[in-house]
Design a protein around this motif. Structure first.
Motif, PDB file in Angstrom:
ATOM      1  N   ILE A 117       0.837  -1.206   0.000  1.00 52.62           N
ATOM      2  CA  ILE A 117       0.000   0.000   0.000  1.00 52.62           C
ATOM      3  C   ILE A 117       0.872   1.256   0.000  1.00 52.62           C
ATOM      4  O   ILE A 117       0.648   2.176  -0.792  1.00 52.62           O
ATOM      5  N   ILE A 118       1.873   1.287   0.874  1.00 54.85           N
ATOM      6  CA  ILE A 118       2.784   2.440   0.931  1.00 54.85           C
ATOM      7  C   ILE A 118       3.452   2.640  -0.423  1.00 54.85           C
ATOM      8  O   ILE A 118       3.546   3.758  -0.936  1.00 54.85           O
ATOM      9  N   THR A 119       3.913   1.558  -1.018  1.00 52.90           N
ATOM     10  CA  THR A 119       4.642   1.636  -2.283  1.00 52.90           C
ATOM     11  C   THR A 119       3.752   2.076  -3.432  1.00 52.90           C
ATOM     12  O   THR A 119       4.106   2.989  -4.196  1.00 52.90           O
ATOM     13  N   VAL A 120       2.598   1.466  -3.578  1.00 52.87           N
ATOM     14  CA  VAL A 120       1.712   1.791  -4.701  1.00 52.87           C
ATOM     15  C   VAL A 120       1.219   3.233  -4.605  1.00 52.87           C
ATOM     16  O   VAL A 120       1.312   4.002  -5.573  1.00 52.87           O
ATOM     17  N   VAL A 121       0.706   3.614  -3.466  1.00 52.67           N
ATOM     18  CA  VAL A 121       0.127   4.952  -3.328  1.00 52.67           C
ATOM     19  C   VAL A 121       1.188   6.036  -3.508  1.00 52.67           C
ATOM     20  O   VAL A 121       1.003   6.973  -4.285  1.00 52.67           O
TER      21      VAL A 121
ATOM     22  N   GLY B 117       5.711   9.733  -7.136  1.00 47.98           N
ATOM     23  CA  GLY B 117       6.886   9.328  -7.895  1.00 47.98           C
ATOM     24  C   GLY B 117       7.983   8.714  -7.059  1.00 47.98           C
ATOM     25  O   GLY B 117       9.011   8.309  -7.593  1.00 47.98           O
ATOM     26  N   PHE B 118       7.789   8.642  -5.759  1.00 44.17           N
ATOM     27  CA  PHE B 118       8.784   7.998  -4.909  1.00 44.17           C
ATOM     28  C   PHE B 118       8.131   7.495  -3.633  1.00 44.17           C
ATOM     29  O   PHE B 118       7.111   8.019  -3.201  1.00 44.17           O
ATOM     30  N   THR B 119       8.727   6.472  -3.054  1.00 45.96           N
ATOM     31  CA  THR B 119       8.285   5.933  -1.774  1.00 45.96           C
ATOM     32  C   THR B 119       9.036   6.677  -0.669  1.00 45.96           C
ATOM     33  O   THR B 119      10.007   7.394  -0.952  1.00 45.96           O
ATOM     34  N   PRO B 120       8.643   6.505   0.581  1.00 51.56           N
ATOM     35  CA  PRO B 120       9.404   7.149   1.650  1.00 51.56           C
ATOM     36  C   PRO B 120      10.890   6.750   1.636  1.00 51.56           C
ATOM     37  O   PRO B 120      11.764   7.598   1.833  1.00 51.56           O
TER      38      PRO B 120
ATOM     39  N   ALA C 168       5.584  12.263 -18.658  1.00 53.27           N
ATOM     40  CA  ALA C 168       4.404  12.589 -17.848  1.00 53.27           C
ATOM     41  C   ALA C 168       4.826  12.813 -16.396  1.00 53.27           C
ATOM     42  O   ALA C 168       5.799  12.242 -15.916  1.00 53.27           O
ATOM     43  N   SER C 169       4.081  13.666 -15.695  1.00 55.05           N
ATOM     44  CA  SER C 169       4.480  14.035 -14.343  1.00 55.05           C
ATOM     45  C   SER C 169       4.209  12.945 -13.298  1.00 55.05           C
ATOM     46  O   SER C 169       4.958  12.823 -12.343  1.00 55.05           O
ATOM     47  N   MET C 170       3.132  12.188 -13.461  1.00 54.05           N
ATOM     48  CA  MET C 170       2.798  11.144 -12.480  1.00 54.05           C
ATOM     49  C   MET C 170       3.077   9.759 -13.052  1.00 54.05           C
ATOM     50  O   MET C 170       2.841   9.517 -14.238  1.00 54.05           O
ATOM     51  N   VAL C 171       3.553   8.872 -12.190  1.00 51.68           N
ATOM     52  CA  VAL C 171       3.815   7.493 -12.609  1.00 51.68           C
ATOM     53  C   VAL C 171       2.511   6.807 -12.972  1.00 51.68           C
ATOM     54  O   VAL C 171       2.429   6.089 -13.959  1.00 51.68           O
ATOM     55  N   GLY C 172       1.484   7.023 -12.195  1.00 49.35           N
ATOM     56  CA  GLY C 172       0.175   6.429 -12.462  1.00 49.35           C
ATOM     57  C   GLY C 172      -0.037   5.135 -11.702  1.00 49.35           C
ATOM     58  O   GLY C 172       0.914   4.443 -11.334  1.00 49.35           O
ATOM     59  N   LEU C 173      -1.292   4.828 -11.469  1.00 45.96           N
ATOM     60  CA  LEU C 173      -1.651   3.692 -10.629  1.00 45.96           C
ATOM     61  C   LEU C 173      -1.247   2.349 -11.230  1.00 45.96           C
ATOM     62  O   LEU C 173      -0.660   1.521 -10.553  1.00 45.96           O
ATOM     63  N   TRP C 174      -1.536   2.103 -12.505  1.00 43.82           N
ATOM     64  CA  TRP C 174      -1.239   0.781 -13.063  1.00 43.82           C
ATOM     65  C   TRP C 174       0.258   0.534 -13.091  1.00 43.82           C
ATOM     66  O   TRP C 174       0.712  -0.580 -12.827  1.00 43.82           O
ATOM     67  N   ARG C 175       1.066   1.537 -13.397  1.00 47.10           N
ATOM     68  CA  ARG C 175       2.519   1.353 -13.403  1.00 47.10           C
ATOM     69  C   ARG C 175       3.025   1.061 -11.991  1.00 47.10           C
ATOM     70  O   ARG C 175       3.896   0.227 -11.793  1.00 47.10           O
ATOM     71  N   ALA C 176       2.483   1.769 -11.014  1.00 44.36           N
ATOM     72  CA  ALA C 176       2.890   1.547  -9.625  1.00 44.36           C
ATOM     73  C   ALA C 176       2.517   0.144  -9.151  1.00 44.36           C
ATOM     74  O   ALA C 176       3.294  -0.508  -8.454  1.00 44.36           O
ATOM     75  N   VAL C 177       1.338  -0.322  -9.529  1.00 39.58           N
ATOM     76  CA  VAL C 177       0.914  -1.676  -9.141  1.00 39.58           C
ATOM     77  C   VAL C 177       1.821  -2.726  -9.788  1.00 39.58           C
ATOM     78  O   VAL C 177       2.277  -3.670  -9.114  1.00 39.58           O
TER      79      VAL C 177
END
Length: 129
Positions: free
Chosen positions: A57-61, A67-70, A85-94
């Protein structure tokens, strides 16, 4: 992309350290709700399963929207899309999170420093500082 400095491809050491920081953070957050007990294997299995869920959850969100995790932020790296593009987006993060969980696609990199999961999602991990 530059060879070194800001905007260059992040090395494996920074990526690994960022992952370790994220895993520790997930375990600490999980420990607030599920008490780990090293003497009880069943409890530790439950704790570990919840830690993986929290990590995902932390990683995907954070990767999808920031664009980065903690952990990546702590070591000064971030995920960027190759198309600009500015945002990685949900499907790429998943997809990135699922493949990181499998480990091999995240560990195997080509000559330009991009892992399999970077190539599959059209992203690259770059240095922020």
């Amino acid at each position: 992309m530059p060879q070194d400095g800001v905007g260059s491809v992040a090395g494996g050491g920074a990526r690994l350290l960022g992952l370790v920081i994220d895993l520790v953070l997930a375990a600490l957050v999980t420990a607030m709700f599920v008490r780990p007990n090293l003497q009880d294997p069943a409890m530790m299995q439950t704790f570990n399963q919840w830690s993986v869920v929290v990590w995902a959850i932390i990683t995907v969100v954070s990767a999808a929207f920031f664009g980065f995790t903690p952990g990546m932020g702590a070591v000064g790296i971030r995920v960027a899309r190759l198309d600009g593009a500015s945002m990685v987006g949900l499907w790429r993060a998943v997809v990135r999170t699922a493949l990181t969980f499998v480990i091999i696609p995240a560990a195997v990199r080509n000559a330009d420093g991009r892992s399999w999961l970077d190539r599959l999602t059209g992203t690259v991990v770059i240095r922020m500082r």
